[in-house]
Design a protein around this motif. Structure first.
Motif, PDB file in Angstrom:
ATOM      1  N   UNK A 143       0.831  -1.211   0.000  1.00 32.26           N
ATOM      2  CA  UNK A 143       0.000   0.000   0.000  1.00 32.26           C
ATOM      3  C   UNK A 143       0.863   1.258   0.000  1.00 32.26           C
ATOM      4  N   UNK A 144       1.812   1.332   0.921  1.00 27.85           N
ATOM      5  CA  UNK A 144       2.563   2.570   1.114  1.00 27.85           C
ATOM      6  C   UNK A 144       3.624   2.821   0.053  1.00 27.85           C
ATOM      7  N   UNK A 145       4.197   1.786  -0.489  1.00 29.63           N
ATOM      8  CA  UNK A 145       5.279   1.962  -1.458  1.00 29.63           C
ATOM      9  C   UNK A 145       4.862   1.744  -2.903  1.00 29.63           C
ATOM     10  N   UNK A 146       3.793   0.977  -3.108  1.00 31.31           N
ATOM     11  CA  UNK A 146       3.376   0.671  -4.473  1.00 31.31           C
ATOM     12  C   UNK A 146       1.962   1.136  -4.800  1.00 31.31           C
ATOM     13  N   UNK A 147       1.254   1.709  -3.840  1.00 27.35           N
ATOM     14  CA  UNK A 147      -0.117   2.128  -4.084  1.00 27.35           C
ATOM     15  C   UNK A 147      -1.034   0.973  -4.464  1.00 27.35           C
ATOM     16  N   UNK A 148      -0.673  -0.220  -4.015  1.00 29.62           N
ATOM     17  CA  UNK A 148      -1.428  -1.454  -4.288  1.00 29.62           C
ATOM     18  C   UNK A 148      -1.533  -1.782  -5.776  1.00 29.62           C
TER      19      UNK A 148
ATOM     20  N   UNK B  46      -5.778   5.455   4.449  1.00 30.90           N
ATOM     21  CA  UNK B  46      -5.408   4.045   4.305  1.00 30.90           C
ATOM     22  C   UNK B  46      -3.899   3.830   4.202  1.00 30.90           C
ATOM     23  N   UNK B  47      -3.167   4.829   3.772  1.00 30.27           N
ATOM     24  CA  UNK B  47      -1.726   4.680   3.619  1.00 30.27           C
ATOM     25  C   UNK B  47      -0.988   4.979   4.922  1.00 30.27           C
ATOM     26  N   UNK B  48      -1.687   5.522   5.908  1.00 30.93           N
ATOM     27  CA  UNK B  48      -1.064   5.831   7.193  1.00 30.93           C
ATOM     28  C   UNK B  48      -0.792   4.538   7.954  1.00 30.93           C
ATOM     29  N   UNK B  49       0.058   4.638   8.945  1.00 31.94           N
ATOM     30  CA  UNK B  49       0.477   3.455   9.699  1.00 31.94           C
ATOM     31  C   UNK B  49      -0.565   2.914  10.665  1.00 31.94           C
ATOM     32  N   UNK B  50      -1.553   3.705  11.047  1.00 30.73           N
ATOM     33  CA  UNK B  50      -2.465   3.309  12.122  1.00 30.73           C
ATOM     34  C   UNK B  50      -3.109   1.940  11.919  1.00 30.73           C
ATOM     35  N   UNK B  51      -3.659   1.682  10.744  1.00 30.31           N
ATOM     36  CA  UNK B  51      -4.321   0.404  10.493  1.00 30.31           C
ATOM     37  C   UNK B  51      -3.339  -0.761  10.585  1.00 30.31           C
ATOM     38  N   UNK B  52      -2.180  -0.586   9.997  1.00 30.60           N
ATOM     39  CA  UNK B  52      -1.176  -1.644   9.979  1.00 30.60           C
ATOM     40  C   UNK B  52      -0.602  -1.863  11.386  1.00 30.60           C
ATOM     41  N   UNK B  53      -0.413  -0.767  12.116  1.00 31.76           N
ATOM     42  CA  UNK B  53       0.097  -0.869  13.482  1.00 31.76           C
ATOM     43  C   UNK B  53      -0.890  -1.589  14.397  1.00 31.76           C
ATOM     44  N   UNK B  54      -2.189  -1.388  14.177  1.00 26.46           N
ATOM     45  CA  UNK B  54      -3.196  -2.083  14.989  1.00 26.46           C
ATOM     46  C   UNK B  54      -3.078  -3.594  14.816  1.00 26.46           C
ATOM     47  N   UNK B  55      -2.853  -4.034  13.568  1.00 28.11           N
ATOM     48  CA  UNK B  55      -2.703  -5.468  13.306  1.00 28.11           C
ATOM     49  C   UNK B  55      -1.364  -5.956  13.864  1.00 28.11           C
ATOM     50  N   UNK B  56      -0.312  -5.161  13.696  1.00 28.72           N
ATOM     51  CA  UNK B  56       0.995  -5.540  14.261  1.00 28.72           C
ATOM     52  C   UNK B  56       0.912  -5.684  15.775  1.00 28.72           C
ATOM     53  N   UNK B  57       0.186  -4.791  16.425  1.00 29.35           N
ATOM     54  CA  UNK B  57       0.028  -4.905  17.870  1.00 29.35           C
ATOM     55  C   UNK B  57      -0.664  -6.211  18.249  1.00 29.35           C
ATOM     56  N   UNK B  58      -1.649  -6.622  17.462  1.00 29.01           N
ATOM     57  CA  UNK B  58      -2.315  -7.904  17.726  1.00 29.01           C
ATOM     58  C   UNK B  58      -1.336  -9.065  17.551  1.00 29.01           C
ATOM     59  N   UNK B  59      -0.470  -8.964  16.545  1.00 26.64           N
ATOM     60  CA  UNK B  59       0.563  -9.998  16.353  1.00 26.64           C
ATOM     61  C   UNK B  59       1.517  -9.998  17.546  1.00 26.64           C
TER      62      UNK B  59
END
Length: 148
Positions: free
Chosen positions: A39-44, A114-127
């Motif tokens: 998402x962040x580097x390739x725009x999907x 969607x490109x911000x870290x918040x969504x990805x960080x939430x999943x990383x925190x669950x991991x």
């Protein structure tokens, strides 16, 4: 991130330099970071069935694992749903199935963060939380259908 140190440990010790991890903790973190990078580097632009699989696998593994509270499950499932919806939308856009006007409208509203870290960080925190409760690597058999 609340579980930053746990994620650093997983990244350093449980994820191979290339390919899928042979343990669940490492594979979960590898998959969410693949989604973040795309998402962040390739725009999907490369969105495909592997990324769809990652969203579904992460959701099932984290939300059905019995270690997240109801609110945490809601946050993780919501984050993965948004990540997946954006990937699917961008795939349609990149294939010419979405107009520039629709792209502009959706990116000003629904997908603005969607490109911000918040969504990805939430999943990383669950991991990271999963790892904190399961420090012994859980065997994971790499999926031969996944190329990413």
């Amino acid at each position: 991130m609340k579980y930053k140190e746990e994620c650093k440990h997983i990244w350093k010790n449980l994820i191979p330099k290339a390919g899928q991890a042979d343990n669940l903790q490492g594979e979960l973190l590898r998959q969410i970071e693949k989604l973040r990078y795309e998402a962040q580097n390739n725009g999907n632009i490369n969105w495909d069935s592997d990324f769809e699989y990652f969203c579904d696998f992460l959701n099932a593994s984290l939300c059905e694992g019995g270690f997240l509270s109801a609110d945490e499950k809601k946050d993780v499932a919501g984050a993965l749903s948004k990540i997946k919806a954006f990937g699917q939308f961008m795939c349609r856009f990149n294939n010419g199935d979405v107009s520039d006007d629709e792209f502009d409208a959706r990116n000003r509203g629904e997908f603005v963060n969607i490109m911000e870290d918040d969504l990805y960080d939430a999943v990383c925190d669950a991991v990271g939380m999963f790892y904190s409760k399961n420090k012994t690597p859980i065997p994971y058999k790499p999926n031969p259908d996944i190329l990413r």
